[in-house]
Write a protein that holds these residues in place. Structure first.
Motif, PDB file in Angstrom:
ATOM      1  N   GLU A  65       0.832  -1.210   0.000  1.00 55.22           N
ATOM      2  CA  GLU A  65       0.000   0.000   0.000  1.00 55.22           C
ATOM      3  C   GLU A  65       0.865   1.259   0.000  1.00 55.22           C
ATOM      4  OE1 GLU A  65      -3.591  -0.068   2.401  1.00 55.22           O
ATOM      5  OE2 GLU A  65      -3.174  -2.149   2.982  1.00 55.22           O
ATOM      6  N   ASN A  66       0.176   2.397  -0.135  1.00 51.52           N
ATOM      7  CA  ASN A  66       0.819   3.723  -0.094  1.00 51.52           C
ATOM      8  C   ASN A  66       1.874   3.881  -1.179  1.00 51.52           C
ATOM      9  OD1 ASN A  66       1.039   6.313   0.998  1.00 51.52           O
ATOM     10  ND2 ASN A  66       2.769   5.720   2.307  1.00 51.52           N
ATOM     11  N   ARG A  67       1.526   3.462  -2.382  1.00 52.68           N
ATOM     12  CA  ARG A  67       2.439   3.570  -3.521  1.00 52.68           C
ATOM     13  C   ARG A  67       2.157   4.859  -4.306  1.00 52.68           C
ATOM     14  NH1 ARG A  67       5.258  -1.123  -4.756  1.00 52.68           N
ATOM     15  NH2 ARG A  67       5.913  -1.935  -2.737  1.00 52.68           N
ATOM     16  N   ASN A  68       3.219   5.409  -4.922  1.00 55.95           N
ATOM     17  CA  ASN A  68       3.088   6.677  -5.652  1.00 55.95           C
ATOM     18  C   ASN A  68       3.758   6.591  -7.023  1.00 55.95           C
ATOM     19  OD1 ASN A  68       1.671   8.536  -3.809  1.00 55.95           O
ATOM     20  ND2 ASN A  68       3.427   8.119  -2.463  1.00 55.95           N
ATOM     21  N   ILE A  69       3.405   5.579  -7.772  1.00 52.41           N
ATOM     22  CA  ILE A  69       4.013   5.414  -9.090  1.00 52.41           C
ATOM     23  C   ILE A  69       3.407   6.419 -10.070  1.00 52.41           C
ATOM     24  CG2 ILE A  69       2.372   3.739 -10.065  1.00 52.41           C
ATOM     25  CD1 ILE A  69       4.955   2.202 -11.028  1.00 52.41           C
ATOM     26  N   LYS A  70       4.226   6.858 -11.027  1.00 53.43           N
ATOM     27  CA  LYS A  70       3.736   7.781 -12.053  1.00 53.43           C
ATOM     28  C   LYS A  70       2.925   7.014 -13.094  1.00 53.43           C
ATOM     29  CE  LYS A  70       7.629  11.006 -11.634  1.00 53.43           C
ATOM     30  NZ  LYS A  70       8.778  11.616 -12.352  1.00 53.43           N
ATOM     31  N   ARG A  71       1.919   7.689 -13.630  1.00 51.75           N
ATOM     32  CA  ARG A  71       1.090   7.078 -14.673  1.00 51.75           C
ATOM     33  C   ARG A  71       1.860   6.992 -15.995  1.00 51.75           C
ATOM     34  NH1 ARG A  71      -2.811   9.736 -18.024  1.00 51.75           N
ATOM     35  NH2 ARG A  71      -4.208   8.228 -19.010  1.00 51.75           N
ATOM     36  N   ILE A  72       2.670   7.992 -16.298  1.00 48.79           N
ATOM     37  CA  ILE A  72       3.482   8.041 -17.518  1.00 48.79           C
ATOM     38  C   ILE A  72       4.944   7.940 -17.110  1.00 48.79           C
ATOM     39  CG2 ILE A  72       4.036   9.341 -19.602  1.00 48.79           C
ATOM     40  CD1 ILE A  72       1.105   8.534 -19.457  1.00 48.79           C
ATOM     41  N   ASP A  73       5.690   7.020 -17.733  1.00 43.95           N
ATOM     42  CA  ASP A  73       7.078   6.827 -17.324  1.00 43.95           C
ATOM     43  C   ASP A  73       7.987   7.878 -17.963  1.00 43.95           C
ATOM     44  OD1 ASP A  73       7.605   6.068 -19.964  1.00 43.95           O
ATOM     45  OD2 ASP A  73       7.630   3.925 -19.524  1.00 43.95           O
ATOM     46  N   ASN A  74       9.282   7.743 -17.739  1.00 44.81           N
ATOM     47  CA  ASN A  74      10.244   8.741 -18.220  1.00 44.81           C
ATOM     48  C   ASN A  74      10.378   8.768 -19.738  1.00 44.81           C
ATOM     49  OD1 ASN A  74      10.823   9.499 -15.585  1.00 44.81           O
ATOM     50  ND2 ASN A  74      12.464   7.983 -15.379  1.00 44.81           N
ATOM     51  N   GLN A 116      -2.340   2.198  -4.960  1.00 49.72           N
ATOM     52  CA  GLN A 116      -1.689   3.416  -5.417  1.00 49.72           C
ATOM     53  C   GLN A 116      -2.455   4.634  -4.894  1.00 49.72           C
ATOM     54  OE1 GLN A 116       1.117   3.389  -7.134  1.00 49.72           O
ATOM     55  NE2 GLN A 116       1.207   1.204  -7.661  1.00 49.72           N
ATOM     56  N   ASN A 117      -1.723   5.674  -4.524  1.00 45.64           N
ATOM     57  CA  ASN A 117      -2.370   6.897  -4.040  1.00 45.64           C
ATOM     58  C   ASN A 117      -2.986   7.716  -5.181  1.00 45.64           C
ATOM     59  OD1 ASN A 117      -1.841   6.469  -1.293  1.00 45.64           O
ATOM     60  ND2 ASN A 117       0.255   7.260  -1.520  1.00 45.64           N
ATOM     61  N   GLY A 118      -2.523   7.465  -6.404  1.00 51.04           N
ATOM     62  CA  GLY A 118      -3.135   8.114  -7.568  1.00 51.04           C
ATOM     63  C   GLY A 118      -3.049   9.629  -7.548  1.00 51.04           C
ATOM     64  N   LEU A 119      -1.872  10.163  -7.225  1.00 50.84           N
ATOM     65  CA  LEU A 119      -1.713  11.610  -7.082  1.00 50.84           C
ATOM     66  C   LEU A 119      -1.850  12.344  -8.420  1.00 50.84           C
ATOM     67  CD1 LEU A 119       1.374  11.619  -4.666  1.00 50.84           C
ATOM     68  CD2 LEU A 119      -1.064  11.740  -4.070  1.00 50.84           C
ATOM     69  N   VAL A 120      -2.417  13.531  -8.339  1.00 55.22           N
ATOM     70  CA  VAL A 120      -2.604  14.343  -9.537  1.00 55.22           C
ATOM     71  C   VAL A 120      -1.262  14.693 -10.162  1.00 55.22           C
ATOM     72  CG1 VAL A 120      -3.446  16.557 -10.415  1.00 55.22           C
ATOM     73  CG2 VAL A 120      -4.803  15.284  -8.747  1.00 55.22           C
ATOM     74  N   GLU A 121      -0.252  14.976  -9.330  1.00 57.11           N
ATOM     75  CA  GLU A 121       1.056  15.336  -9.878  1.00 57.11           C
ATOM     76  C   GLU A 121       1.717  14.173 -10.624  1.00 57.11           C
ATOM     77  OE1 GLU A 121       1.713  15.211  -5.278  1.00 57.11           O
ATOM     78  OE2 GLU A 121       0.080  15.689  -6.685  1.00 57.11           O
ATOM     79  N   ASN A 122       1.207  12.971 -10.388  1.00 59.24           N
ATOM     80  CA  ASN A 122       1.683  11.805 -11.138  1.00 59.24           C
ATOM     81  C   ASN A 122       0.760  11.468 -12.308  1.00 59.24           C
ATOM     82  OD1 ASN A 122       3.952  11.421  -9.552  1.00 59.24           O
ATOM     83  ND2 ASN A 122       2.885  10.103  -8.093  1.00 59.24           N
ATOM     84  N   LYS A 123      -0.091  12.443 -12.661  1.00 56.98           N
ATOM     85  CA  LYS A 123      -1.002  12.369 -13.812  1.00 56.98           C
ATOM     86  C   LYS A 123      -2.129  11.367 -13.625  1.00 56.98           C
ATOM     87  CE  LYS A 123       2.345  14.202 -17.115  1.00 56.98           C
ATOM     88  NZ  LYS A 123       2.976  14.089 -18.446  1.00 56.98           N
TER      89      LYS A 123
END
Length: 732
Positions: free
Chosen positions: A651-660, A696-703
């Motif tokens: 839990e509490n993961r913050n992966i980006k939706r779009i990679d590098n 996933q936390n699904g943060l807006v900054e991670n799109k």
């Protein structure tokens, strides 16, 4: 001791040494050639032919020409080469044989004929030589061959003959069902080949292909009553064509592309379905307004053109710096079969080139912007290998000059006539300019060689993908220097890329089974029937666009999505958490932080997770496929009597939706470390599948959309026989 053939008077060690001197076959290739001929002499290929199995664009022709030469030296008098139904391929084959056996032909030891150009009055002197006939797999060619042997020159029927079926597929050994009688019979061309062989005194049959599945996968018993490995109906023998170190195939595009830091990560360029629609038929309403070099509806085609000019320009600059001959490069656009679509695409590509040329001449800012974007795109893959790299300014001027000096040629290739006019003296598509763009359809995949391909724009999207056909379409495969691969780009939709990836995986799994050999080394084929039950099926029913290959420790996960809104999914996300908490408390089998649940609960959790996301255009998450795969892995496979599934929760993961690399993230599970969830899952899954649940936390900054969600990753058990699962089947 050197001997002579009783029929010809030709020394028995004449042909192969000459060809060996010309082609410099390495030891592995020599073994392949000599073993093939030895097996042709010792095995009965009257009913089951021998097989020379290579990969797409891997040097199969070079190999079977070596087999011809060695066969001539070991008692064979005549070789009949069956090519695909293509004038270009027949011409290419004839000219290559003439070129490689040139010395022997000049010494009047051998003759090569296209069967449709065979003279009517050959003398005994000519018939005593070693003969090679090139025959298209087409009715008139087959009839002409039979007439030559049984009417004009009956002495040929008594000679020792080798049939070589180049690009062997369903056209050669294929069946069709008569709708009225319900009797399965050989198709017309296959029947003619079969009859010809039966009427000859002494013949052997060798099939050469990279797509053998229509040949191997023909069950003798069309009905399968229980789960069992499918044992392919094998040829009399199979020899594998050695793969040289410069070969580039599906591993590069579909496996290495998943490896961080590998050049293959940058080769795939996504095309939208809407752009493919624009390219299918003339509709100027969808391209009016902005000039095409700015128009959003031809974004990928524009990128393909500019990347091609920049990539080819970089390679030509490198060659010039190294005092090497500057090569000419090619780009293929293959999206439709219809000539109307080809004319429309040529129009669009021509307008793009003209507008780019005007922008280059006027030094407009848009020209610099487009070249700069392409330059840094190509640089991503180019910098993964050790090569000299030109500055942006050098490439900007090089591309400007190429456009102004008209070094770009755009050609339509959609008929036999077009190909004949475009072939060079070796039978390959002629590269007239430094930058060559070929627009066409099926004619481009019929074995015609296209040199120095660094751009492939592919959009063929039939309702039902065929294994052999799609692999033949893969023109970006072949002997390629890494420097060329580094500037190569492959353009298609995510959906087609995913299907081609599945086909590569299927191809690899079957090839591995063939290589292992033995009757206990098969492949299991399963499907889901109308009653939602998993049943065995015949592999010729597999629908490739809807298959999943299950291999030990394979990961299966959704990719290419976003969540629904927070208010829409919050309750469902919490429900998944509650189900997992309760299941962990009640589980009787635990390991540290991991625990087991029933397959029914795992399917329920997957369905809930599925309901919280929305798939992007071209990406699919078929939840019924996941359910069926879980049912198979837990209910039909031995050593999991309780139908359990391991849960590895994080839990509490913050992966980006779009990679590098500006692609959708496809590795939410951490692959490294003793307690990384993928490592843990693979340690647990000897017989029982694992479901990694990542909150996933699904943060807006991670799109993402600012909502928590669960991302599932299914891990296949280690102890499983490779299995091909198909959601649907086709009719015979």
């Amino acid at each position: 001791m050197v001997t002579s053939s009783a029929n010809t008077g030709v020394r028995s060690d004449t042909f192969y040494p000459k060809l060996l001197e010309l082609n410099n076959y390495d030891e592995t290739m020599q073994q392949c050639i000599t073993k093939t001929v030895e097996k042709l002499q010792s095995e009965d290929t009257s009913k089951r032919p021998g097989m020379l199995l290579g990969k797409i664009q891997s040097g199969k022709t070079r190999t079977f020409i070596g087999v011809m030469a060695y066969a001539y030296d070991n008692g064979f008098d005549v070789v009949i080469i069956l090519t695909k139904n293509s004038n270009a391929l027949a011409q290419q084959t004839t000219e290559r044989l003439t070129r490689e056996f040139k010395v022997l032909i000049e010494n009047e030891l051998m003759r090569v004929y296209d069967i449709m150009k065979l003279p009517d009055h050959l003398k005994k002197y000519a018939l005593r030589q070693k003969l090679a006939f090139v025959v298209k797999k087409e009715t008139k060619n087959m009839d002409r061959l039979r007439k030559a042997f049984f009417e004009q020159y009956p002495a040929l029927t008594e000679k020792k003959i080798l049939f070589i079926d180049d690009e062997a597929d369903l056209a050669s050994i294929s069946f069709e069902k008569d709708k009225e009688s319900n009797i399965v019979e050989l198709r017309t061309i296959a029947s003619k080949i079969d009859k010809m062989r039966a009427d000859l005194a002494d013949s052997s049959f060798l099939q050469v292909t990279a797509t053998p599945y229509s040949l191997y996968l023909q069950p003798e018993d069309m009905s399968v009553h229980e789960f069992k490995k499918y044992e392919p109906t094998r040829p009399a023998f199979t020899e594998l064509v050695p793969i040289h170190d410069k070969y580039i195939g599906g591993e590069m595009y579909f496996e290495n592309s998943q490896v961080d830091g590998h050049m293959a990560q940058f080769l795939f360029e996504e095309v939208t379905e809407s752009e493919l629609d624009v390219l299918r038929k003339i509709d100027k309403r969808r391209t009016r307004g902005d000039s095409l070099i700015k128009h959003k509806n031809v974004l990928s085609m524009r990128k393909a053109l500019v990347n091609f000019l920049v990539g080819g320009g970089i390679r030509r600059w490198q060659q010039k710096q190294l005092q090497q001959k500057q090569k000419k490069y090619s780009l293929i656009v293959h999206t439709e079969r219809g000539k109307g679509a080809h004319a429309w695409q040529e129009y669009l590509m021509t307008i793009l080139e003209e507008e780019l040329k005007i922008a280059a001449e006027g030094n407009h800012p848009v020209f610099k912007e487009l070249i700069e974007e392409a330059y840094f795109n190509i640089l991503c893959s180019l910098t993964t290998i050790d090569v000299i790299i030109p500055s942006f300014e050098e490439i900007l001027e090089l591309v400007r000059e190429a456009l102004i000096e008209e070094e770009v040629t755009i050609s339509i290739v959609n008929s036999e006539k077009d190909v004949d006019q475009l072939l060079d003296e070796t039978g390959q598509l002629r590269l007239d300019s430094p930058f060559n763009i070929f627009i066409g359809g099926q004619i481009l995949d019929r074995g015609v060689t296209i040199d120095n391909l660094i751009g492939f724009f592919y959009g063929r999207n039939p309702k039902q993908f065929q294994q052999d056909t799609v692999l033949q379409h893969s023109r970006m495969y072949g002997a390629r220097p890494l420097e060329d691969v580094a500037v190569t780009r492959f353009y298609t939709t995510p959906y087609i890329w995913n299907i081609m990836s599945k086909i590569h995986e299927f191809d690899s799994a079957l090839r591995e089974a063939f290589e292992r050999g033995g009757h206990d080394q098969g492949i299991i084929f399963i499907q889901k029937d109308l009653a939602n039950k998993i049943i065995p099926c015949s592999p010729n029913k597999i629908m490739l666009s809807q298959l999943t290959v299950l291999k030990p420790h394979k990961r299966i996960l959704p990719v290419g999505f976003n969540t629904k809104s927070k208010t829409a999914i919050e309750r469902t996300v919490n429900q998944i958490s509650q189900l997992l908490n309760e299941a962990e408390r009640m589980s009787s089998l635990k390991d540290d932080s991991s625990f087991t649940i029933s397959v029914e609960l795992a399917k329920e959790i997957l369905s809930l997770a599925h309901s919280t996301v929305e798939m992007e255009d071209g990406y699919v998450w078929d939840i019924s496929e996941y359910h069926s795969v879980l049912d198979y892995l837990t209910k039909e496979v031995d050593q999991n009597p309780e139908s359990l599934v391991w849960i590895v929760r994080r839990e509490n993961r913050n992966i980006k939706r779009i990679d590098n690399n500006n692609k959708f993230e496809n590795s939410p599970d951490t692959p490294k470390g003793e307690r990384g969830e993928l490592t843990v899952a693979r340690q647990l899954t000897s017989h029982i599948p694992a479901l990694i649940m990542l909150c996933q936390n699904g943060l807006v900054e991670n799109k993402w959309r600012g909502a928590k969600f669960w991302w599932p990753v299914l891990v296949v058990p280690q102890n499983i026989t490779t299995t091909i699962y198909s959601k649907k089947t086709t009719n015979l």
